[in-house]
Design a protein around this motif. Structure first.
Motif, PDB file in Angstrom:
ATOM      1  N   ASP A  71     -11.859  -8.134   0.692  1.00 37.17           N
ATOM      2  CA  ASP A  71     -10.237  -8.605  -0.123  1.00 37.17           C
ATOM      3  C   ASP A  71     -11.023  -7.985  -1.422  1.00 37.17           C
ATOM      4  N   ASN A 106      -9.231  -9.202  -4.815  1.00 43.38           N
ATOM      5  CA  ASN A 106      -8.432 -10.934  -5.349  1.00 43.38           C
ATOM      6  C   ASN A 106      -8.705 -11.746  -4.943  1.00 43.38           C
ATOM      7  N   SER A 163      -3.989  -6.774  -0.773  1.00 41.46           N
ATOM      8  CA  SER A 163      -2.616  -6.261  -0.719  1.00 41.46           C
ATOM      9  C   SER A 163      -2.429  -5.583  -2.309  1.00 41.46           C
ATOM     10  N   LEU A 164      -3.508  -4.733  -2.233  1.00 41.37           N
ATOM     11  CA  LEU A 164      -3.125  -4.280  -3.358  1.00 41.37           C
ATOM     12  C   LEU A 164      -3.322  -2.809  -3.403  1.00 41.37           C
ATOM     13  N   GLY A 165      -3.441  -2.579  -2.018  1.00 43.58           N
ATOM     14  CA  GLY A 165      -3.939  -1.176  -1.047  1.00 43.58           C
ATOM     15  C   GLY A 165      -2.595  -0.074  -1.806  1.00 43.58           C
ATOM     16  N   GLY A 166      -1.257  -0.656  -1.896  1.00 45.64           N
ATOM     17  CA  GLY A 166      -0.490   0.138  -2.803  1.00 45.64           C
ATOM     18  C   GLY A 166      -0.603   0.721  -3.928  1.00 45.64           C
ATOM     19  N   VAL A 167      -1.529   0.044  -4.360  1.00 46.50           N
ATOM     20  CA  VAL A 167      -1.231   0.082  -6.388  1.00 46.50           C
ATOM     21  C   VAL A 167      -2.534   0.993  -6.501  1.00 46.50           C
ATOM     22  N   GLY A 168      -1.779   2.901  -6.748  1.00 43.65           N
ATOM     23  CA  GLY A 168      -2.437   3.996  -7.132  1.00 43.65           C
ATOM     24  C   GLY A 168      -3.964   3.393  -7.591  1.00 43.65           C
ATOM     25  N   PHE A 182      -6.518   2.001  -5.562  1.00 44.85           N
ATOM     26  CA  PHE A 182      -7.021   2.318  -4.873  1.00 44.85           C
ATOM     27  C   PHE A 182      -7.469   3.268  -5.403  1.00 44.85           C
ATOM     28  N   ILE A 231      -7.856  -0.700   3.455  1.00 40.09           N
ATOM     29  CA  ILE A 231      -6.342  -0.891   4.353  1.00 40.09           C
ATOM     30  C   ILE A 231      -5.629  -2.231   3.365  1.00 40.09           C
ATOM     31  N   SER A 232      -4.326  -1.609   3.460  1.00 43.42           N
ATOM     32  CA  SER A 232      -3.519  -2.527   3.251  1.00 43.42           C
ATOM     33  C   SER A 232      -2.926  -3.802   4.282  1.00 43.42           C
ATOM     34  N   LYS A 233      -2.910  -4.556   2.959  1.00 42.91           N
ATOM     35  CA  LYS A 233      -2.185  -6.669   4.214  1.00 42.91           C
ATOM     36  C   LYS A 233      -0.727  -5.779   4.012  1.00 42.91           C
ATOM     37  N   VAL A 248       3.331  -1.330   1.423  1.00 43.80           N
ATOM     38  CA  VAL A 248       4.206  -0.491   0.684  1.00 43.80           C
ATOM     39  C   VAL A 248       2.651   0.241   0.062  1.00 43.80           C
ATOM     40  N   PHE A 272       1.032   4.008  -1.256  1.00 46.89           N
ATOM     41  CA  PHE A 272       1.255   5.566  -2.128  1.00 46.89           C
ATOM     42  C   PHE A 272       1.058   7.111  -1.054  1.00 46.89           C
ATOM     43  N   GLN A 277      -2.675   7.312  -0.014  1.00 44.60           N
ATOM     44  CA  GLN A 277      -3.021   5.956   0.952  1.00 44.60           C
ATOM     45  C   GLN A 277      -2.905   6.361   2.184  1.00 44.60           C
ATOM     46  N   GLU A 324      -5.363   5.964   4.885  1.00 47.76           N
ATOM     47  CA  GLU A 324      -5.536   5.419   6.335  1.00 47.76           C
ATOM     48  C   GLU A 324      -5.126   5.974   7.748  1.00 47.76           C
ATOM     49  N   ALA A 331       2.104  -2.834  -5.860  1.00 46.82           N
ATOM     50  CA  ALA A 331       2.193  -1.919  -5.789  1.00 46.82           C
ATOM     51  C   ALA A 331       4.027  -0.798  -5.356  1.00 46.82           C
ATOM     52  N   SER A 366       3.694  -0.528  -8.995  1.00 42.50           N
ATOM     53  CA  SER A 366       3.251   0.537  -9.648  1.00 42.50           C
ATOM     54  C   SER A 366       4.323   1.665  -9.548  1.00 42.50           C
TER      55      SER A 366
END
Lengths: 119, 288
Positions: A54, A56, A83-88, A91, A103-105, B3, B5, B8, B12, B235, B238
């Protein structure tokens, strides 16, 4: 079977990942660390081939632990599960620090296993 | 299921390697000049002018472009020219992946279509807030994404109640909270009954019964739900140009009188009426 260490402060996520890993037939879960500092210790004692970690977490977070692990152990493959996978920015930072994938949660078991098998 | 981008999404799925994505991001970094750098490249200002504007930013809460105009380094027309040039020369990640040889144009279009389909469920719908704030779009998105995660992650049917202002967080069996910081400062909370805590635990643990689970595991599942929602909110934020950091979640057991909204905060309550008659509540304590 490849040895996997799970690193997450959440008991429920650790339970989910351990179940997915142990039922796969390809991997065995060698333990559960609750933060980055424990992960570094358990990487030394359990010698996993893969770490699912993880980002966080209280205490040492996942990216700080990844920075240390990438210097201490060039062989272990780290996949961030967050859960922060989508924050560019997060990542990209994870990949630059040596993570093999992110891997995103919420995650799906099939996706987790596909990514672990591709390592 | 979350969510994401585009870069990713591709890594993935194993469409491109992480190395290829990093090469494409490096190419973007070289190509996509910041406003000041673009103005220098266009011969409109010097590096020293940028430094003076950055120094002025220490005492003035203004964007660099507006400050460059205020300081007389750029005219408004020149600022617009710089912004237009930035937009016209912006290299998107898909184009960068083509340039580094990781994708063909045909593959890009195919994967862009798949990405849009994957993310379609996270396109925000309208939610009305009883406050006027510059960050309303962020809080509307937060509520909207919470509703979508209640459906997607918890598999619960519900009706969203009207958002109201509140001075007290009503009592309930337990609350899970997460502090949000960065461009916005707030505390995100989910309040659940004992029955809903079990419903959440069943969904998170993928178990039919959680009757024998220890209380710390049951509480952890609610905190993990909050973690998943807030991570995905960060996400989405951002993507909207807003930096949002999240902290590890905590559990709270309020007294029978509930908890007061702290001074200097606005409390927004979003009731979520579950099909079986139970109610969970999402709350935002927004720092004024």
């Amino acid at each position: 079977m490849k040895k996997v260490l799970v690193v997450d402060d959440s008991l429920s996520v650790a339970r989910q990942l351990e179940k997915i890993i142990s039922e796969s037939g390809d991997f065995t879960c060698v333990g559960h660390a609750k933060n980055g500092a424990e992960a570094i210790k358990m990487n030394h004692t359990e010698d996993p081939e893969i770490i699912c970690m993880d980002m966080n977490m209280p205490g040492m977070d996942g990216l700080t632990a990844l920075r240390t692990l990438s210097v201490m152990d060039k062989d272990v493959k780290v996949v961030m599960v967050t859960s922060l996978g989508g924050v560019g920015d997060k990542f990209t930072e994870a990949l630059k620090l040596g993570a093999k994938n992110v891997i995103s949660k919420p995650f799906e078991a099939d996706n987790v296993l596909r990514i672990l098998r591709e390592l | 299921m979350a969510v994401k981008f585009f870069g990713q999404f591709l890594v993935e799925r194993g469409v491109v390697s992480s190395e290829a994505l990093l090469n494409a991001i490096n190419l973007q970094d070289k190509n996509n000049l910041k406003l000041g750098e673009m103005a220098v490249t266009m011969g409109l200002i010097s590096q020293a002018d940028i430094q003076r504007a950055h120094n002025a930013q220490m005492s003035k809460d203004m964007k660099l472009g507006d400050l460059l105009v205020e300081l007389g380094f750029l005219t408004l027309v020149q600022l617009n020219d710089v912004i237009t040039r930035q937009k016209n020369t912006h290299l998107y990640i898909g184009e960068a992946l083509i340039q580094v040889g990781a994708l063909t144009a045909e593959e890009l279009q195919k994967h862009l279509d798949a990405f849009k389909a994957d993310q379609a469920e996270y396109v925000s719908n309208g939610i009305e807030l009883p406050i006027a704030s510059v960050n309303n779009k962020i809080w509307e998105m937060t509520a909207d994404l919470t509703y979508k995660m209640v459906t997607r992650v918890l598999d619960l049917k519900f009706r969203a109640g009207k958002c109201t202002l509140g001075s007290t967080i009503p009592p309930n069996f337990m609350l899970a909270a997460m502090d949000l910081s960065g461009d916005v400062e707030a505390r995100y909370l989910i309040s659940v009954s004992e029955g809903l805590q079990k419903s959440i635990a069943k969904a998170i643990l993928s178990e039919e019964s959680v009757d024998n689970e220890p209380i710390e595991v049951l509480e952890d599942t609610v905190m993990e739900f909050v973690n998943v929602v807030c991570g995905n909110v960060a996400a989405k934020a951002s993507q909207m140009g807003v930096i949002m950091n999240i902290n590890p979640p905590v559990s709270i057991h309020p007294s029978e009188h509930g908890l007061p909204v702290p001074d200097g905060h606005t409390g927004l309550c979003f009731p979520i009426h579950i099909e079986d008659g139970d109610t969970m509540e999402m709350m935002l304590l927004i720092k004024n």
